[in-house]
Scaffold this motif. Structure first.
Motif, PDB file in Angstrom:
ATOM      1  N   UNK A  70      -6.317  -6.177 -19.657  1.00  0.00           N
ATOM      2  CA  UNK A  70      -5.668  -4.875 -19.819  1.00  0.00           C
ATOM      3  C   UNK A  70      -4.389  -4.801 -18.987  1.00  0.00           C
ATOM      4  N   UNK A  71      -4.434  -5.322 -17.774  1.00  0.00           N
ATOM      5  CA  UNK A  71      -3.235  -5.329 -16.924  1.00  0.00           C
ATOM      6  C   UNK A  71      -2.163  -6.243 -17.504  1.00  0.00           C
ATOM      7  N   UNK A  72      -2.588  -7.368 -18.065  1.00  0.00           N
ATOM      8  CA  UNK A  72      -1.632  -8.298 -18.666  1.00  0.00           C
ATOM      9  C   UNK A  72      -0.924  -7.660 -19.853  1.00  0.00           C
ATOM     10  N   UNK A  73      -1.557  -6.717 -20.532  1.00  0.00           N
ATOM     11  CA  UNK A  73      -0.913  -6.016 -21.640  1.00  0.00           C
ATOM     12  C   UNK A  73      -0.110  -4.809 -21.178  1.00  0.00           C
ATOM     13  N   UNK A  74      -0.580  -4.115 -20.143  1.00  0.00           N
ATOM     14  CA  UNK A  74       0.064  -2.881 -19.703  1.00  0.00           C
ATOM     15  C   UNK A  74       1.335  -3.122 -18.892  1.00  0.00           C
ATOM     16  N   UNK A  75       1.344  -4.140 -18.060  1.00  0.00           N
ATOM     17  CA  UNK A  75       2.505  -4.374 -17.191  1.00  0.00           C
ATOM     18  C   UNK A  75       3.764  -4.727 -18.000  1.00  0.00           C
ATOM     19  N   UNK A  76       3.710  -5.676 -18.937  1.00  0.00           N
ATOM     20  CA  UNK A  76       4.922  -5.947 -19.727  1.00  0.00           C
ATOM     21  C   UNK A  76       5.373  -4.739 -20.541  1.00  0.00           C
ATOM     22  N   UNK A  77       4.435  -3.940 -21.029  1.00  0.00           N
ATOM     23  CA  UNK A  77       4.799  -2.746 -21.778  1.00  0.00           C
ATOM     24  C   UNK A  77       5.546  -1.756 -20.892  1.00  0.00           C
ATOM     25  N   UNK A  78       5.056  -1.551 -19.683  1.00  0.00           N
ATOM     26  CA  UNK A  78       5.727  -0.634 -18.754  1.00  0.00           C
ATOM     27  C   UNK A  78       7.114  -1.148 -18.385  1.00  0.00           C
ATOM     28  N   UNK A 128      13.276  -1.534 -19.194  1.00  0.00           N
ATOM     29  CA  UNK A 128      14.397  -2.424 -19.463  1.00  0.00           C
ATOM     30  C   UNK A 128      15.113  -2.110 -20.763  1.00  0.00           C
ATOM     31  N   UNK A 129      14.456  -1.483 -21.703  1.00  0.00           N
ATOM     32  CA  UNK A 129      15.047  -1.198 -23.003  1.00  0.00           C
ATOM     33  C   UNK A 129      14.909   0.293 -23.310  1.00  0.00           C
ATOM     34  N   UNK A 130      15.712   1.131 -22.659  1.00  0.00           N
ATOM     35  CA  UNK A 130      15.548   2.582 -22.809  1.00  0.00           C
ATOM     36  C   UNK A 130      16.263   3.144 -24.046  1.00  0.00           C
ATOM     37  N   UNK A 131      16.076   2.532 -25.203  1.00  0.00           N
ATOM     38  CA  UNK A 131      16.704   3.037 -26.423  1.00  0.00           C
ATOM     39  C   UNK A 131      15.745   3.953 -27.161  1.00  0.00           C
ATOM     40  N   UNK A 132      16.302   4.926 -27.860  1.00  0.00           N
ATOM     41  CA  UNK A 132      15.492   5.844 -28.646  1.00  0.00           C
ATOM     42  C   UNK A 132      15.037   5.137 -29.918  1.00  0.00           C
ATOM     43  N   UNK A 184      13.453  -3.553 -31.532  1.00  0.00           N
ATOM     44  CA  UNK A 184      12.729  -3.751 -30.271  1.00  0.00           C
ATOM     45  C   UNK A 184      12.224  -2.426 -29.721  1.00  0.00           C
ATOM     46  N   UNK A 185      13.038  -1.377 -29.771  1.00  0.00           N
ATOM     47  CA  UNK A 185      12.613  -0.069 -29.271  1.00  0.00           C
ATOM     48  C   UNK A 185      11.461   0.472 -30.112  1.00  0.00           C
ATOM     49  N   UNK A 186      11.497   0.258 -31.421  1.00  0.00           N
ATOM     50  CA  UNK A 186      10.418   0.720 -32.292  1.00  0.00           C
ATOM     51  C   UNK A 186       9.137  -0.071 -32.034  1.00  0.00           C
ATOM     52  N   UNK A 187       9.280  -1.361 -31.783  1.00  0.00           N
ATOM     53  CA  UNK A 187       8.126  -2.197 -31.483  1.00  0.00           C
ATOM     54  C   UNK A 187       7.459  -1.760 -30.178  1.00  0.00           C
ATOM     55  N   UNK A 188       8.259  -1.476 -29.165  1.00  0.00           N
ATOM     56  CA  UNK A 188       7.738  -1.027 -27.874  1.00  0.00           C
ATOM     57  C   UNK A 188       7.055   0.337 -28.017  1.00  0.00           C
ATOM     58  N   UNK A 189       7.672   1.249 -28.773  1.00  0.00           N
ATOM     59  CA  UNK A 189       7.069   2.572 -28.966  1.00  0.00           C
ATOM     60  C   UNK A 189       5.739   2.458 -29.714  1.00  0.00           C
ATOM     61  N   UNK A 190       5.689   1.613 -30.716  1.00  0.00           N
ATOM     62  CA  UNK A 190       4.443   1.416 -31.459  1.00  0.00           C
ATOM     63  C   UNK A 190       3.362   0.782 -30.618  1.00  0.00           C
ATOM     64  N   UNK A 191       3.741  -0.147 -29.755  1.00  0.00           N
ATOM     65  CA  UNK A 191       2.777  -0.793 -28.872  1.00  0.00           C
ATOM     66  C   UNK A 191       2.203   0.212 -27.883  1.00  0.00           C
ATOM     67  N   UNK A 192       3.037   1.088 -27.368  1.00  0.00           N
ATOM     68  CA  UNK A 192       2.552   2.114 -26.446  1.00  0.00           C
ATOM     69  C   UNK A 192       1.559   3.043 -27.118  1.00  0.00           C
ATOM     70  N   UNK A 193       1.851   3.450 -28.344  1.00  0.00           N
ATOM     71  CA  UNK A 193       0.924   4.316 -29.076  1.00  0.00           C
ATOM     72  C   UNK A 193      -0.382   3.588 -29.356  1.00  0.00           C
ATOM     73  N   UNK A 194      -0.309   2.324 -29.730  1.00  0.00           N
ATOM     74  CA  UNK A 194      -1.522   1.548 -29.997  1.00  0.00           C
ATOM     75  C   UNK A 194      -2.375   1.401 -28.746  1.00  0.00           C
ATOM     76  N   UNK A 195      -1.743   1.159 -27.605  1.00  0.00           N
ATOM     77  CA  UNK A 195      -2.485   1.028 -26.348  1.00  0.00           C
ATOM     78  C   UNK A 195      -3.136   2.358 -25.967  1.00  0.00           C
TER      79      UNK A 195
END
Length: 117
Positions: free
Chosen positions: A16-24, A29-33, A62-73
């Protein structure tokens, strides 16, 4: 048994930490909407501004991928909390024990106890 459960728990926590830390870090690092559109950038390839390029509406992939990953987590964490605590933890007591006055339990997460036999 106790030792193996502890090892499994630690392995799960590590995963869980290995997945949460890169997401955070990715969010920092990529603060795009993820929903911002720029039709001039439609189907643009990877660049310094858009590491994975843009989609047909000019949104950063990349921003959409990160947002989707956060919602999935977040959904996975909620499912884990419900599974660990059971339906009694997810619903108020008056709903989980069926005392809402109706024949059917008011809580959709409630499952009737199984009777042996």
């Amino acid at each position: 048994m106790r030792g193996s459960a502890s090892v499994a728990g630690r392995a799960g926590l590590l995963l869980a930490a290995a997945l949460a830390v890169p997401l955070a870090l990715a969010v920092l690092l990529l603060p795009l909407d993820p929903s911002a559109m720029d039709l001039g950038q439609a189907w643009a390839g990877p660049s310094a501004a858009h590491p994975l390029g843009c989609d047909g509406l000019g949104r950063d992939v990349a921003a959409r991928l990160i947002a989707g990953t956060g919602a999935s987590c977040a959904i996975a964490g909620l499912a884990l909390a419900l599974a660990a605590g059971g339906p009694a933890q997810a619903c108020p007591r008056s709903m989980a024990d069926g005392s809402s006055g109706s024949r059917r339990p008011a809580c959709p997460l409630y499952t009737a106890p199984r009777t042996p036999g």
